[in-house]
Design a protein around this motif. Structure first.
Motif, PDB file in Angstrom:
ATOM      1  N   VAL A  14      34.068  13.299  19.602  1.00 42.60           N
ATOM      2  CA  VAL A  14      34.142  14.608  20.261  1.00 42.60           C
ATOM      3  C   VAL A  14      33.231  14.655  21.484  1.00 42.60           C
ATOM      4  O   VAL A  14      33.559  15.258  22.512  1.00 42.60           O
ATOM      5  N   VAL A  15      32.079  14.013  21.377  1.00 40.48           N
ATOM      6  CA  VAL A  15      31.047  14.087  22.409  1.00 40.48           C
ATOM      7  C   VAL A  15      30.644  12.683  22.836  1.00 40.48           C
ATOM      8  O   VAL A  15      30.566  11.775  22.007  1.00 40.48           O
ATOM      9  N   ARG A  16      30.390  12.520  24.129  1.00 40.03           N
ATOM     10  CA  ARG A  16      29.863  11.248  24.635  1.00 40.03           C
ATOM     11  C   ARG A  16      28.870  11.535  25.763  1.00 40.03           C
ATOM     12  O   ARG A  16      28.899  12.609  26.368  1.00 40.03           O
ATOM     13  N   PRO A  17      27.985  10.582  26.059  1.00 36.66           N
ATOM     14  CA  PRO A  17      27.038  10.790  27.153  1.00 36.66           C
ATOM     15  C   PRO A  17      27.731  10.776  28.516  1.00 36.66           C
ATOM     16  O   PRO A  17      28.749  10.087  28.687  1.00 36.66           O
ATOM     17  N   TYR A  80      16.706  17.139  28.139  1.00 32.24           N
ATOM     18  CA  TYR A  80      17.294  16.013  28.873  1.00 32.24           C
ATOM     19  C   TYR A  80      18.264  15.248  27.971  1.00 32.24           C
ATOM     20  O   TYR A  80      19.378  14.895  28.379  1.00 32.24           O
ATOM     21  N   TRP A  81      17.845  14.977  26.758  1.00 28.81           N
ATOM     22  CA  TRP A  81      18.646  14.245  25.775  1.00 28.81           C
ATOM     23  C   TRP A  81      19.912  15.001  25.417  1.00 28.81           C
ATOM     24  O   TRP A  81      21.034  14.471  25.537  1.00 28.81           O
ATOM     25  N   PHE A  82      19.766  16.238  24.976  1.00 21.98           N
ATOM     26  CA  PHE A  82      20.923  16.991  24.503  1.00 21.98           C
ATOM     27  C   PHE A  82      21.943  17.216  25.610  1.00 21.98           C
ATOM     28  O   PHE A  82      23.147  17.047  25.403  1.00 21.98           O
ATOM     29  N   HIS A  83      21.476  17.601  26.796  1.00 18.08           N
ATOM     30  CA  HIS A  83      22.404  17.863  27.897  1.00 18.08           C
ATOM     31  C   HIS A  83      23.014  16.578  28.444  1.00 18.08           C
ATOM     32  O   HIS A  83      24.140  16.596  28.975  1.00 18.08           O
ATOM     33  N   GLY A  84      22.285  15.460  28.314  1.00 15.24           N
ATOM     34  CA  GLY A  84      22.813  14.196  28.805  1.00 15.24           C
ATOM     35  C   GLY A  84      23.805  13.549  27.864  1.00 15.24           C
ATOM     36  O   GLY A  84      24.469  12.574  28.236  1.00 15.24           O
ATOM     37  N   ASP A  85      23.919  14.064  26.664  1.00 14.30           N
ATOM     38  CA  ASP A  85      24.831  13.513  25.663  1.00 14.30           C
ATOM     39  C   ASP A  85      25.723  14.625  25.157  1.00 14.30           C
ATOM     40  O   ASP A  85      25.747  14.950  23.966  1.00 14.30           O
ATOM     41  N   ALA A  86      26.483  15.219  26.073  1.00 16.69           N
ATOM     42  CA  ALA A  86      27.216  16.431  25.723  1.00 16.69           C
ATOM     43  C   ALA A  86      28.548  16.567  26.457  1.00 16.69           C
ATOM     44  O   ALA A  86      29.048  17.665  26.664  1.00 16.69           O
ATOM     45  N   GLU A  87      29.144  15.445  26.832  1.00 18.13           N
ATOM     46  CA  GLU A  87      30.435  15.498  27.512  1.00 18.13           C
ATOM     47  C   GLU A  87      31.549  15.558  26.474  1.00 18.13           C
ATOM     48  O   GLU A  87      31.719  14.641  25.675  1.00 18.13           O
TER      49      GLU A  87
END
Length: 207
Positions: A14-17, A80-87
């Motif tokens: 569902v989610v990828r960086p 930084y982590w959460f927003h960077g891994d939320a595509e």
């Protein structure tokens, strides 16, 4: 047998960086945190406790950051982590909406700690696309341990034969099959009805 519940993995499905190399690929350039030190001092040492709910993310992260990057706060790194891994995979979410509209419950089955699980569900909005989330820190077990799948079954009150599952890890898929789940390996651009024919109506419609 048509499944009553479709379980879907999060990361890699569902989610990828946003960065194909991973959310932390540019962390030293962006935040001044040595990626190798973060891996060896935090993830290798503390992650098992955090992901299984035995310790809090910030509780363990704060001490490591104080040593390897004292200029960076937990809040800054976590954001930084959460927003960077939320595509989000928009195509998959469309397929999931079609399945869900037919009455099949759609849940997340994922290896997360408490804070990111809440962020994914509430802030990223996965609650708008799924009926429930089952995650490692809440269950006290992670994939591919059989304890994870057993705990999920207990939560939903269903045997494995009533559960379909997609994950991007062959180990996780195999473990689910051993539990009796209708499991398939997810790859980017795949089709749920192709991977899980039990979701298909004889006419060819997703049901």
């Amino acid at each position: 047998m048509k499944p009553a519940i479709l379980m879907v993995d999060v990361d890699g499905v569902v989610v990828r960086p946003a960065n194909p190399l991973g959310w932390s690929a540019e962390i030293e350039r962006d935040l001044g945190i040595p990626a190798a030190a973060l891996q060896s001092r935090f993830f290798q040492v503390h992650w098992a406790d955090v992901i299984h709910g035995r310790a809090g993310l910030r509780e363990r992260l704060a001490g490591v950051l104080a040593e390897i990057a004292p200029h960076v706060s937990c809040e800054t790194l976590i954001r930084y982590w959460f927003h960077g891994d939320a595509e989000l995979d928009a195509n998959l979410l469309t397929q999931i909406a079609t399945v869900r509209a037919t009455g099949v419950a759609v849940h997340l089955a994922t290896v997360q700690e408490h804070e990111r699980a809440a962020w994914l569900w509430n802030d990223l909005g996965l609650r708008d696309h799924f009926d429930d989330m089952h995650y490692a820190a809440d269950l006290g077990a992670s994939k591919p341990s059989q304890a994870f799948y057993a705990a999920v079954e207990q939560r939903v009150g269903r045997r494995g034969s009533a559960i379909a599952f997609v994950d991007d890890s062959e180990r996780n898929v195999q473990a689910a099959r051993e539990r009796g789940w209708q499991a398939a390996l997810w790859t980017s651009g795949a089709s749920l009805p192709t991977l899980l024919p039990a979701l298909m109506h004889p006419s060819g419609e997703v049901v």
